[in-house]
Design a protein around this motif. Structure first.
Motif, PDB file in Angstrom:
ATOM      1  N   UNK A 175       0.837  -1.204   0.000  1.00 40.08           N
ATOM      2  CA  UNK A 175       0.000   0.000   0.000  1.00 40.08           C
ATOM      3  C   UNK A 175       0.869   1.250   0.000  1.00 40.08           C
ATOM      4  N   UNK A 176       1.905   1.248   0.856  1.00 38.72           N
ATOM      5  CA  UNK A 176       2.776   2.426   0.992  1.00 38.72           C
ATOM      6  C   UNK A 176       3.519   2.716  -0.315  1.00 38.72           C
ATOM      7  N   UNK A 177       4.048   1.672  -0.983  1.00 39.43           N
ATOM      8  CA  UNK A 177       4.851   1.914  -2.189  1.00 39.43           C
ATOM      9  C   UNK A 177       3.959   2.217  -3.401  1.00 39.43           C
ATOM     10  N   UNK A 178       2.798   1.566  -3.486  1.00 30.18           N
ATOM     11  CA  UNK A 178       1.886   1.884  -4.596  1.00 30.18           C
ATOM     12  C   UNK A 178       1.356   3.316  -4.451  1.00 30.18           C
ATOM     13  N   UNK A 179       1.114   3.746  -3.198  1.00 27.95           N
ATOM     14  CA  UNK A 179       0.749   5.157  -2.981  1.00 27.95           C
ATOM     15  C   UNK A 179       1.886   6.066  -3.446  1.00 27.95           C
ATOM     16  N   UNK A 180       3.120   5.709  -3.108  1.00 31.85           N
ATOM     17  CA  UNK A 180       4.270   6.557  -3.448  1.00 31.85           C
ATOM     18  C   UNK A 180       4.415   6.683  -4.970  1.00 31.85           C
ATOM     19  N   UNK A 181       4.193   5.571  -5.663  1.00 27.42           N
ATOM     20  CA  UNK A 181       4.285   5.605  -7.122  1.00 27.42           C
ATOM     21  C   UNK A 181       3.162   6.468  -7.707  1.00 27.42           C
ATOM     22  N   UNK A 182       1.987   6.333  -7.132  1.00 22.97           N
ATOM     23  CA  UNK A 182       0.837   7.142  -7.532  1.00 22.97           C
ATOM     24  C   UNK A 182       1.127   8.637  -7.362  1.00 22.97           C
ATOM     25  N   UNK A 183       1.727   8.967  -6.215  1.00 22.16           N
ATOM     26  CA  UNK A 183       1.939  10.369  -5.850  1.00 22.16           C
ATOM     27  C   UNK A 183       3.120  10.992  -6.591  1.00 22.16           C
ATOM     28  N   UNK A 198      13.441   2.827  -0.299  1.00 23.87           N
ATOM     29  CA  UNK A 198      14.609   3.075  -1.166  1.00 23.87           C
ATOM     30  C   UNK A 198      14.961   1.815  -1.961  1.00 23.87           C
ATOM     31  N   UNK A 199      14.973   0.664  -1.293  1.00 17.83           N
ATOM     32  CA  UNK A 199      15.301  -0.598  -1.983  1.00 17.83           C
ATOM     33  C   UNK A 199      14.217  -1.001  -2.979  1.00 17.83           C
ATOM     34  N   UNK A 200      12.942  -0.946  -2.550  1.00 19.59           N
ATOM     35  CA  UNK A 200      11.893  -1.639  -3.300  1.00 19.59           C
ATOM     36  C   UNK A 200      11.162  -0.784  -4.329  1.00 19.59           C
ATOM     37  N   UNK A 201      10.975   0.512  -4.050  1.00 16.78           N
ATOM     38  CA  UNK A 201      10.204   1.338  -4.986  1.00 16.78           C
ATOM     39  C   UNK A 201      10.815   1.347  -6.384  1.00 16.78           C
ATOM     40  N   UNK A 202      12.115   1.700  -6.540  1.00 19.60           N
ATOM     41  CA  UNK A 202      12.660   1.729  -7.907  1.00 19.60           C
ATOM     42  C   UNK A 202      12.601   0.374  -8.602  1.00 19.60           C
ATOM     43  N   UNK A 236       9.601  17.171  -0.037  1.00 17.50           N
ATOM     44  CA  UNK A 236       8.415  16.561   0.569  1.00 17.50           C
ATOM     45  C   UNK A 236       8.726  16.163   2.007  1.00 17.50           C
ATOM     46  N   UNK A 237       7.821  16.500   2.921  1.00 13.69           N
ATOM     47  CA  UNK A 237       7.985  16.156   4.334  1.00 13.69           C
ATOM     48  C   UNK A 237       7.040  15.003   4.659  1.00 13.69           C
ATOM     49  N   UNK A 238       7.605  13.843   5.022  1.00 12.79           N
ATOM     50  CA  UNK A 238       6.806  12.648   5.310  1.00 12.79           C
ATOM     51  C   UNK A 238       6.921  12.313   6.793  1.00 12.79           C
ATOM     52  N   UNK A 239       5.938  11.569   7.294  1.00 18.27           N
ATOM     53  CA  UNK A 239       5.957  11.196   8.714  1.00 18.27           C
ATOM     54  C   UNK A 239       5.415   9.786   8.881  1.00 18.27           C
ATOM     55  N   UNK A 240       6.036   9.021   9.761  1.00 20.38           N
ATOM     56  CA  UNK A 240       5.487   7.717  10.102  1.00 20.38           C
ATOM     57  C   UNK A 240       6.370   6.999  11.100  1.00 20.38           C
ATOM     58  N   UNK A 264       6.051   1.447  13.582  1.00 17.64           N
ATOM     59  CA  UNK A 264       4.876   0.595  13.821  1.00 17.64           C
ATOM     60  C   UNK A 264       3.827   0.679  12.707  1.00 17.64           C
ATOM     61  N   UNK A 265       4.107   1.458  11.686  1.00 14.02           N
ATOM     62  CA  UNK A 265       3.281   1.452  10.478  1.00 14.02           C
ATOM     63  C   UNK A 265       4.267   1.387   9.321  1.00 14.02           C
ATOM     64  N   UNK A 266       3.821   0.876   8.179  1.00  4.80           N
ATOM     65  CA  UNK A 266       4.768   0.686   7.068  1.00  4.80           C
ATOM     66  C   UNK A 266       5.280   2.038   6.571  1.00  4.80           C
ATOM     67  N   UNK A 267       6.410   2.413   7.087  1.00  8.95           N
ATOM     68  CA  UNK A 267       7.260   3.533   6.658  1.00  8.95           C
ATOM     69  C   UNK A 267       6.647   4.903   6.938  1.00  8.95           C
ATOM     70  N   UNK A 268       5.681   5.356   6.108  1.00  9.25           N
ATOM     71  CA  UNK A 268       5.109   6.700   6.312  1.00  9.25           C
ATOM     72  C   UNK A 268       3.598   6.632   6.271  1.00  9.25           C
ATOM     73  N   UNK A 269       2.965   7.532   7.014  1.00  4.50           N
ATOM     74  CA  UNK A 269       1.493   7.563   7.032  1.00  4.50           C
ATOM     75  C   UNK A 269       0.918   8.914   6.621  1.00  4.50           C
ATOM     76  N   UNK A 270       1.761   9.974   6.573  1.00  4.91           N
ATOM     77  CA  UNK A 270       1.286  11.283   6.096  1.00  4.91           C
ATOM     78  C   UNK A 270       2.334  11.888   5.166  1.00  4.91           C
ATOM     79  N   UNK A 271       1.891  12.831   4.340  1.00  5.99           N
ATOM     80  CA  UNK A 271       2.846  13.505   3.441  1.00  5.99           C
ATOM     81  C   UNK A 271       2.419  14.947   3.200  1.00  5.99           C
TER      82      UNK A 271
END
Length: 512
Positions: A180-188, A211-215, A297-301, A304-311
């Protein structure tokens, strides 16, 4: 909320890229390169070896590796067999690695020859991935995808963070959450094949996961920084220019150091910089835009949640003196509540609760702590819905963005690492001659945030030996958790309710 495909796991997106574009460059490291086809073949051989060695779906595989091609191969291979990878950072002291090994109980540990000077891993199946004997042995394994039927609910990685009790705690994150986190990142942010992501975050910090998985999921290139390279701003600048890096992450304190580099602004290939790990100061945002014309971009998470939850996308014209952490990402809910879990209106500060698909499974072998921090969602009729209590003090702004205001407890973020001050205090207080210990974060003479310990001595002890205390703690804790200074007090200042009054602690003795 957004519906993302649920039919593929992270590594299967990578396998698709490798099948379609086998000759495209996937990785560069120390003057060498590897294509998608080569990376997939190597990861498959290691995956078949892992299965042959008894690694089963749902197991943990320990990775005790320096940043290298081997690290990427090992991560992908572990995911391919349905196991979760556990980073054993080689810079951690032996005692911490021993505890993590006992706690996680990995099926095996993958390491490199030059890292095994200490007898860190005894009584465990150890795979030395860079040894000649292993290289010969692995040649016999198939280069085809294992093709196991795997579950999106399975664990993908477990990262250890600081714990209040004197021991670190393992946080287990699942495939559906990272996906979910990486597909959101690709979308954004729309990474394309010509882009290059810099991998410089230590793999014991969850930013490294994207960093490892998105690209590799979208057919872009990953440039791997040399071990310890993330600490050297001149090396990073040269690597960014040489590899034409387009996307990279900085913890704000490291971005500050990077911007002080002469010619930092000459890194013209950069299109997006992501910050997370600690609060992004407004002054740093403005300094960034004075040198770069790209996006910030300022991200936060929390872990205990997959990487980031807000952007939040920063703007050079913004006059908000607290840089927001933004709005929840896809399929994540953020609630701001009072101490009784009642929702608070915009503008009123309270604790941030996180809900949604990104939540971790919980803490490894710590059911009580999991139950205390991951509670039933008070805003959802579904009894199985949970929220994570972050301990972070935030407020909603009138436009729906969130502002981070600090912590509600004795936890801090320092250079991107989340530190429970109680863990350091427990280690110092357990030393001979020390009666009590309190650790706080303070600014030193140069304006940098550092850890400072205050101790009282056992009866009959004239003077503490600060050097001995620091050496003893350094054998038990990672370097980023060792205080810069130890100050002895006759007694700790107390508040009327008998608790230590941290605000009344004196300025440390910086001469020590």
């Amino acid at each position: 909320d957004k519906e993302y495909p649920q039919n593929k796991l992270v590594h299967q997106y990578f396998e698709e890229q490798a099948r379609t574009y086998p000759d495209t460059l996937a990785l560069t490291f120390a003057g060498q390169s590897m294509t998608y086809g080569e990376l997939n073949a190597k990861a498959n051989q290691l995956a078949h070896y892992l299965m042959d060695s008894g690694v089963e779906v749902g197991n943990f595989v320990g990775l005790h590796l320096e940043r290298s091609f081997d690290m990427v191969v090992s991560i992908i291979a572990t995911l391919k067999v349905g196991a979760a990878y556990v980073p054993f950072d080689p810079s951690y002291p032996k005692e911490r690695l021993d505890y993590m090994k006992q706690d996680a109980n990995p099926a095996l540990i993958i390491s490199q020859q030059h890292l095994l000077s200490a007898d860190v891993f005894t009584d465990i199946h150890l795979c030395l991935i860079d040894s000649d004997s292993f290289s010969q042995r692995i040649e016999d394994y198939p280069e085809q995808n294992p093709g196991l039927a795997l579950d999106l609910d399975g664990p993908a990685y477990a990262i250890y963070t600081s714990g209040t009790t004197g021991q670190p705690k393992g946080v287990v994150n699942q495939h559906h959450a990272i996906l979910n986190r990486i597909l959101w990142m690709q979308d954004a942010y729309q990474l394309v094949a010509d882009d290059c992501v810099l991998q410089k975050t230590p793999f014991s910090f969850d930013v490294s996961v994207w960093e490892f998985l998105w690209p590799l999921m979208v057919g872009a290139r990953l440039a791997i920084a040399q071990p310890e390279g993330h600490k050297d701003p001149v090396y990073l600048r040269d690597l960014i220019i040489e590899q034409r890096v387009s996307h990279l992450h900085f913890v704000p304190s490291m971005l500050q150091v990077f911007l002080q580099q002469e010619a930092a602004g000459s890194c013209g290939s950069i299109s997006k910089v992501f910050c997370s790990g600690e609060a992004l100061p407004y002054s740093l945002q403005q300094e960034f835009f004075s040198k770069f014309k790209c996006e910030l971009h300022n991200l936060y998470g929390p872990t205990e949640a997959a990487i980031d939850v807000t952007s939040w996308q920063c703007s050079p014209s913004s006059e908000q003196t607290i840089v927001p952490i933004g709005k929840p990402i896809a399929n994540i809910q953020c609630y701001v509540v009072d101490p009784f879990n009642n929702p608070l209106p915009a503008g009123v500060a309270g604790e941030l609760l996180i809900g949604g698909i990104g939540l971790a499974q919980g803490y490894l072998n710590k059911p009580e702590l999991t139950a205390e921090k991951f509670i039933q969602n008070p805003f959802d009729n579904d009894k199985s819905s949970r929220v994570y209590r972050t301990g972070d003090l935030v407020r909603y702004l009138s436009d729906g963005n969130i502002e981070y205001l600090g912590r509600l407890d004795h936890q801090i973020k320092l250079r991107g690492f989340r530190i429970e001050l109680g863990e350091i205090e427990a280690k110092i207080a357990a030393l001979n001659n020390v009666k009590e210990a309190v650790v706080v974060a303070k600014e030193d003479k140069t304006g940098n945030q550092v850890l400072v310990a205050y101790v009282t001595c056992q009866e009959g002890v004239e003077k503490h030996d600060s050097q001995k205390i620091l050496e003893a703690v350094g054998k038990q804790l990672p370097a980023f958790m060792v205080p810069s200074n130890v100050t002895a007090l006759e007694r700790l200042p107390l508040s009327p309710n008998g608790k230590v009054n941290r605000k009344a602690l004196p300025e440390p003795d910086w001469s020590e």
